[in-house]
Design an enzyme around this catalytic site. Sequence first.
Site, PDB file in Angstrom:
ATOM      1  N   GLU A 137       0.853  -1.199   0.000  1.00  0.00           N
ATOM      2  CA  GLU A 137       0.000   0.000   0.000  1.00  0.00           C
ATOM      3  C   GLU A 137       0.872   1.225   0.000  1.00  0.00           C
ATOM      4  O   GLU A 137       1.933   1.265   0.633  1.00  0.00           O
ATOM      5  CB  GLU A 137      -0.905  -0.020   1.239  1.00  0.00           C
ATOM      6  CG  GLU A 137      -1.786   1.203   1.410  1.00  0.00           C
ATOM      7  CD  GLU A 137      -1.138   2.324   2.254  1.00  0.00           C
ATOM      8  OE1 GLU A 137      -1.662   3.447   2.241  1.00  0.00           O
ATOM      9  OE2 GLU A 137      -0.102   2.056   2.901  1.00  0.00           O
ATOM     10  N   ARG A 182     -10.014   9.579   0.018  1.00  0.00           N
ATOM     11  CA  ARG A 182      -8.664   9.100   0.350  1.00  0.00           C
ATOM     12  C   ARG A 182      -8.251   8.040  -0.665  1.00  0.00           C
ATOM     13  O   ARG A 182      -8.657   6.876  -0.570  1.00  0.00           O
ATOM     14  CB  ARG A 182      -8.633   8.521   1.771  1.00  0.00           C
ATOM     15  CG  ARG A 182      -7.234   8.223   2.288  1.00  0.00           C
ATOM     16  CD  ARG A 182      -7.281   7.634   3.683  1.00  0.00           C
ATOM     17  NE  ARG A 182      -5.957   7.571   4.277  1.00  0.00           N
ATOM     18  CZ  ARG A 182      -5.386   8.542   4.989  1.00  0.00           C
ATOM     19  NH1 ARG A 182      -6.048   9.668   5.194  1.00  0.00           N
ATOM     20  NH2 ARG A 182      -4.183   8.399   5.500  1.00  0.00           N
TER      21      ARG A 182
END
Length: 413
Positions: free
Chosen positions: A188, A232
């Site tokens: 990530e 986000r």
Amino acid sequence: MNAPADLVRNLLHATLNSYSRTELARYLDVNPATIARWINGQSEPRAYVAQALQQLLQPQAPARSTPAEFTFIDLFAGIGGIRKAFEQEGGQCVFTSEWDSYAQKTYHANNPDGQRIAGDITQVAEADIPPHDVLLAGFPCQPFSIAGVSKKNALGRAHGFADATQGTLFFDVARIIAAHRPRAFVLENVKNLHSHDQGRTFAVILQTLREELGYEVHYRVIDGQHWVPQHRERVVIVGFREPTDFSWDLLQLPENKLPTRMAQVFHRTDGKEPVLAHDGDKFFDHAKGEVNPKYILTDKLWAYLQNYAEKHRAKGNGFGFGLVDANSISRTLSARYYKDGSEILVSRGAGLNPRRLTPRECARLMGYPDDFRIPVSDTRAYKQFGNSVVVPVFREVARMIKPWIVSPKADQG
């Protein structure tokens, strides 16, 4: 107020059976020499030290009611958001690495399983990491020096990922994958990873994972606002050791007819705000039914933010504070939120200064349940949540890759 010295000495001796003096010093935010003075009775620790050590010595969590379906390791773990997501899908964490002592404190408070947290991953040998089915890593974004690699290519010389990635933290991810060959990995990073260093960083990462390590790799930018009321975007990279028919078309967005809104995050002022023993009245005064007034912006700070926004509006820029109400979707919560809270300010009505989100509201904005403990200061909590992941996003990622990491399908390729 000082803690009884004998109690602290006993707790220190017990804790040092599992942690080094350096690790304890980082956890307690003191110098190792201070711990030595406490043990020798040369100085008396404050009350919080006994409480912190008792928390660190909590008994191991009860055994799982069902066997784990797969195992994983948690690198650059932060406060454990990706771990929580993968545990919810039946995984078991067998190794954790996180260098920041404050993040370690929050991680320990929410995972009292007695498992040590390795600090600097660059100092951890591959042999000291247990076998695992999945490697998880929210690694920092760093540029690669590819001049040497380009020269080798021009000369027709072979090179490995160590040449391309040495000196970056991605190198440690790559060397662990190379040594353990997990069935899958999940990485990530911020959306900008794709364009970082004019795209060279992402190119080296993909080349390393695909060509050097031989994994089937898929990536996608996912916006957390499908699950929480926050815009986000993060890039998620998944890789498989064996060929699969994995597709991002498997991604299942929540079926809510209406997207989530900030009302689901805010403390409730209608008498229905849950009373959390681990929060007390730190963030919300239950007797008064209102958020602690310390989160309201001062006149000086509010005036500054308004003037700053007006100055940029006059120049045609979009810079300025972000004001939200119960029906809003917020901007991205960042690690700098503690400075002035400007990206997400909560409106309190006309003529009233807005307020910051409380750390509990930040936790909710990131998809953490209310039983998640926040044992650090507000400043540290804001940084930690701003650096974290949206937990339900990664639960969905875990659900998607699970068919290829659990037996028997994983063994069939």
